[in-house]
Each structure stands twice: as C-alpha cells, then as structure tokens.
Scaffold this motif. Structure first.
Motif, PDB file in Angstrom:
ATOM      1  N   PRO A  60     -99.130  41.441   6.062  1.00  0.00           N
ATOM      2  CA  PRO A  60     -99.149  40.353   5.076  1.00  0.00           C
ATOM      3  C   PRO A  60     -99.555  39.043   5.754  1.00  0.00           C
ATOM      4  O   PRO A  60     -99.316  38.845   6.941  1.00  0.00           O
ATOM      5  N   VAL A  61    -100.150  38.162   4.974  1.00  0.00           N
ATOM      6  CA  VAL A  61    -100.531  36.837   5.465  1.00  0.00           C
ATOM      7  C   VAL A  61     -99.791  35.806   4.631  1.00  0.00           C
ATOM      8  O   VAL A  61     -99.789  35.885   3.408  1.00  0.00           O
ATOM      9  N   ARG A  62     -99.154  34.856   5.305  1.00  0.00           N
ATOM     10  CA  ARG A  62     -98.517  33.740   4.601  1.00  0.00           C
ATOM     11  C   ARG A  62     -98.707  32.500   5.456  1.00  0.00           C
ATOM     12  O   ARG A  62     -98.481  32.529   6.665  1.00  0.00           O
ATOM     13  N   ILE A  63     -99.096  31.432   4.808  1.00  0.00           N
ATOM     14  CA  ILE A  63     -99.276  30.172   5.512  1.00  0.00           C
ATOM     15  C   ILE A  63     -98.881  29.034   4.587  1.00  0.00           C
ATOM     16  O   ILE A  63     -99.100  29.113   3.382  1.00  0.00           O
ATOM     17  N   ASP A  64     -98.245  28.009   5.137  1.00  0.00           N
ATOM     18  CA  ASP A  64     -97.885  26.805   4.394  1.00  0.00           C
ATOM     19  C   ASP A  64     -98.741  25.658   4.905  1.00  0.00           C
ATOM     20  O   ASP A  64     -99.051  25.590   6.092  1.00  0.00           O
ATOM     21  N   GLY A  65     -99.123  24.761   4.003  1.00  0.00           N
ATOM     22  CA  GLY A  65     -99.939  23.624   4.391  1.00  0.00           C
ATOM     23  C   GLY A  65     -99.617  22.388   3.591  1.00  0.00           C
ATOM     24  O   GLY A  65     -98.975  22.461   2.546  1.00  0.00           O
ATOM     25  N   SER A  66    -100.108  21.261   4.082  1.00  0.00           N
ATOM     26  CA  SER A  66     -99.822  19.984   3.427  1.00  0.00           C
ATOM     27  C   SER A  66    -100.811  19.657   2.307  1.00  0.00           C
ATOM     28  O   SER A  66    -100.581  18.744   1.530  1.00  0.00           O
ATOM     29  N   SER A  67    -101.928  20.408   2.243  1.00  0.00           N
ATOM     30  CA  SER A  67    -102.928  20.214   1.191  1.00  0.00           C
ATOM     31  C   SER A  67    -103.593  21.562   0.907  1.00  0.00           C
ATOM     32  O   SER A  67    -103.427  22.520   1.664  1.00  0.00           O
ATOM     33  N   VAL A  68    -104.365  21.627  -0.175  1.00  0.00           N
ATOM     34  CA  VAL A  68    -105.104  22.863  -0.474  1.00  0.00           C
ATOM     35  C   VAL A  68    -106.047  23.174   0.685  1.00  0.00           C
ATOM     36  O   VAL A  68    -106.126  24.315   1.152  1.00  0.00           O
ATOM     37  N   ASN A  69    -106.767  22.174   1.167  1.00  0.00           N
ATOM     38  CA  ASN A  69    -107.707  22.360   2.260  1.00  0.00           C
ATOM     39  C   ASN A  69    -107.000  22.908   3.501  1.00  0.00           C
ATOM     40  O   ASN A  69    -107.458  23.874   4.120  1.00  0.00           O
ATOM     41  N   ASP A  70    -105.888  22.312   3.853  1.00  0.00           N
ATOM     42  CA  ASP A  70    -105.118  22.735   5.010  1.00  0.00           C
ATOM     43  C   ASP A  70    -104.645  24.176   4.852  1.00  0.00           C
ATOM     44  O   ASP A  70    -104.801  25.008   5.748  1.00  0.00           O
ATOM     45  N   CYS A  71    -104.091  24.483   3.708  1.00  0.00           N
ATOM     46  CA  CYS A  71    -103.523  25.802   3.448  1.00  0.00           C
ATOM     47  C   CYS A  71    -104.593  26.900   3.421  1.00  0.00           C
ATOM     48  O   CYS A  71    -104.488  27.906   4.121  1.00  0.00           O
ATOM     49  N   ILE A  72    -105.630  26.722   2.626  1.00  0.00           N
ATOM     50  CA  ILE A  72    -106.683  27.733   2.519  1.00  0.00           C
ATOM     51  C   ILE A  72    -107.457  27.840   3.832  1.00  0.00           C
ATOM     52  O   ILE A  72    -107.813  28.934   4.269  1.00  0.00           O
ATOM     53  N   GLY A  73    -107.714  26.712   4.472  1.00  0.00           N
ATOM     54  CA  GLY A  73    -108.423  26.736   5.751  1.00  0.00           C
ATOM     55  C   GLY A  73    -107.690  27.567   6.792  1.00  0.00           C
ATOM     56  O   GLY A  73    -108.285  28.390   7.493  1.00  0.00           O
ATOM     57  N   LYS A  74    -106.378  27.384   6.898  1.00  0.00           N
ATOM     58  CA  LYS A  74    -105.573  28.161   7.832  1.00  0.00           C
ATOM     59  C   LYS A  74    -105.530  29.633   7.412  1.00  0.00           C
ATOM     60  O   LYS A  74    -105.574  30.527   8.253  1.00  0.00           O
ATOM     61  N   ALA A  75    -105.439  29.878   6.111  1.00  0.00           N
ATOM     62  CA  ALA A  75    -105.402  31.253   5.612  1.00  0.00           C
ATOM     63  C   ALA A  75    -106.686  31.994   5.963  1.00  0.00           C
ATOM     64  O   ALA A  75    -106.645  33.171   6.340  1.00  0.00           O
ATOM     65  N   LEU A  76    -107.828  31.318   5.859  1.00  0.00           N
ATOM     66  CA  LEU A  76    -109.105  31.966   6.195  1.00  0.00           C
ATOM     67  C   LEU A  76    -109.139  32.390   7.656  1.00  0.00           C
ATOM     68  O   LEU A  76    -109.689  33.444   7.990  1.00  0.00           O
ATOM     69  N   VAL A  77    -108.525  31.595   8.525  1.00  0.00           N
ATOM     70  CA  VAL A  77    -108.459  31.951   9.945  1.00  0.00           C
ATOM     71  C   VAL A  77    -107.623  33.219  10.126  1.00  0.00           C
ATOM     72  O   VAL A  77    -108.024  34.158  10.818  1.00  0.00           O
ATOM     73  N   LEU A  78    -106.457  33.269   9.481  1.00  0.00           N
ATOM     74  CA  LEU A  78    -105.588  34.446   9.610  1.00  0.00           C
ATOM     75  C   LEU A  78    -106.221  35.686   8.990  1.00  0.00           C
ATOM     76  O   LEU A  78    -106.098  36.789   9.534  1.00  0.00           O
ATOM     77  N   LEU A  79    -106.905  35.531   7.866  1.00  0.00           N
ATOM     78  CA  LEU A  79    -107.596  36.668   7.246  1.00  0.00           C
ATOM     79  C   LEU A  79    -108.697  37.185   8.166  1.00  0.00           C
ATOM     80  O   LEU A  79    -108.851  38.397   8.346  1.00  0.00           O
ATOM     81  N   SER A  80    -109.429  36.277   8.768  1.00  0.00           N
ATOM     82  CA  SER A  80    -110.509  36.655   9.687  1.00  0.00           C
ATOM     83  C   SER A  80    -109.969  37.440  10.876  1.00  0.00           C
ATOM     84  O   SER A  80    -110.587  38.389  11.339  1.00  0.00           O
ATOM     85  N   GLU A  81    -108.803  37.050  11.365  1.00  0.00           N
ATOM     86  CA  GLU A  81    -108.170  37.762  12.487  1.00  0.00           C
ATOM     87  C   GLU A  81    -107.855  39.213  12.131  1.00  0.00           C
ATOM     88  O   GLU A  81    -107.732  40.046  13.006  1.00  0.00           O
TER      89      GLU A  81
END
Length: 88
Positions: A60-81
């Motif tokens: 599973p992937v879960r990430i918290d962020g301070s903005s949509v950009n922050d959250c989705i951007g970090k999620a894309l990194v984890l998905l890519s991994e």
C-alpha cells in the motif's frame, strides 16, 4: 492497509501536478489501483492524504502533504518506486 510507508519524500514544487491530479486518479483506476485523495482541514499541517492499494502495487502507498501538489508529487515518487510509472 497493514504496512504503511512513513518516510520523507520530496516533490518538485514547480511540477504543476495539481493541474493533473484528477487525470492521475483516473489513470490509477484504469490500472486496477484503488486510490483516494482526501483533504482534512482540521489538521494544521499535512492536510492532504493520498492512499493507494491493489492492482500492480506490492505494498500500500500512503502519503500526507501540506498541499495537493506536495501530496500527489510525493505519491508519484512512491508509486514509481513500485514500478507504477504514471504518465503525467
């Protein structure tokens, strides 16, 4: 989600990913991935949460962020991994 990754991931603040967040979510659904993007205004920091499971994801992937950009951007990194390259 039993195994949740909690680590520091940096996103590109100038990527403009918030402009394509809905398209990203649609694409994930087409790949058989269950995805959720949530805002929780009661939390002072890290108001946005992205979570994804299923499909080709091994964990599973879960990430918290301070903005949509922050959250989705970090999620894309984890998905890519995990081998899920989202075409943005």
């Amino acid at each position: 989600m039993d195994r949740v990754r909690r680590r520091s991931v940096k996103s590109d603040p100038d990527s403009g990913v918030e402009d394509v967040a809905i398209l990203v979510m649609e694409w994930l659904g087409e790949q058989g991935i269950h995805a959720l993007l949530k805002v929780d205004p009661e939390r002072e920091r890290r108001q946005w949460t992205f979570a994804a499971t299923g499909g080709p994801l091994s964990d599973p992937v879960r990430i918290d962020g301070s903005s949509v950009n922050d959250c989705i951007g970090k999620a894309l990194v984890l998905l890519s991994e995990q081998g899920v390259e989202v075409p943005v």
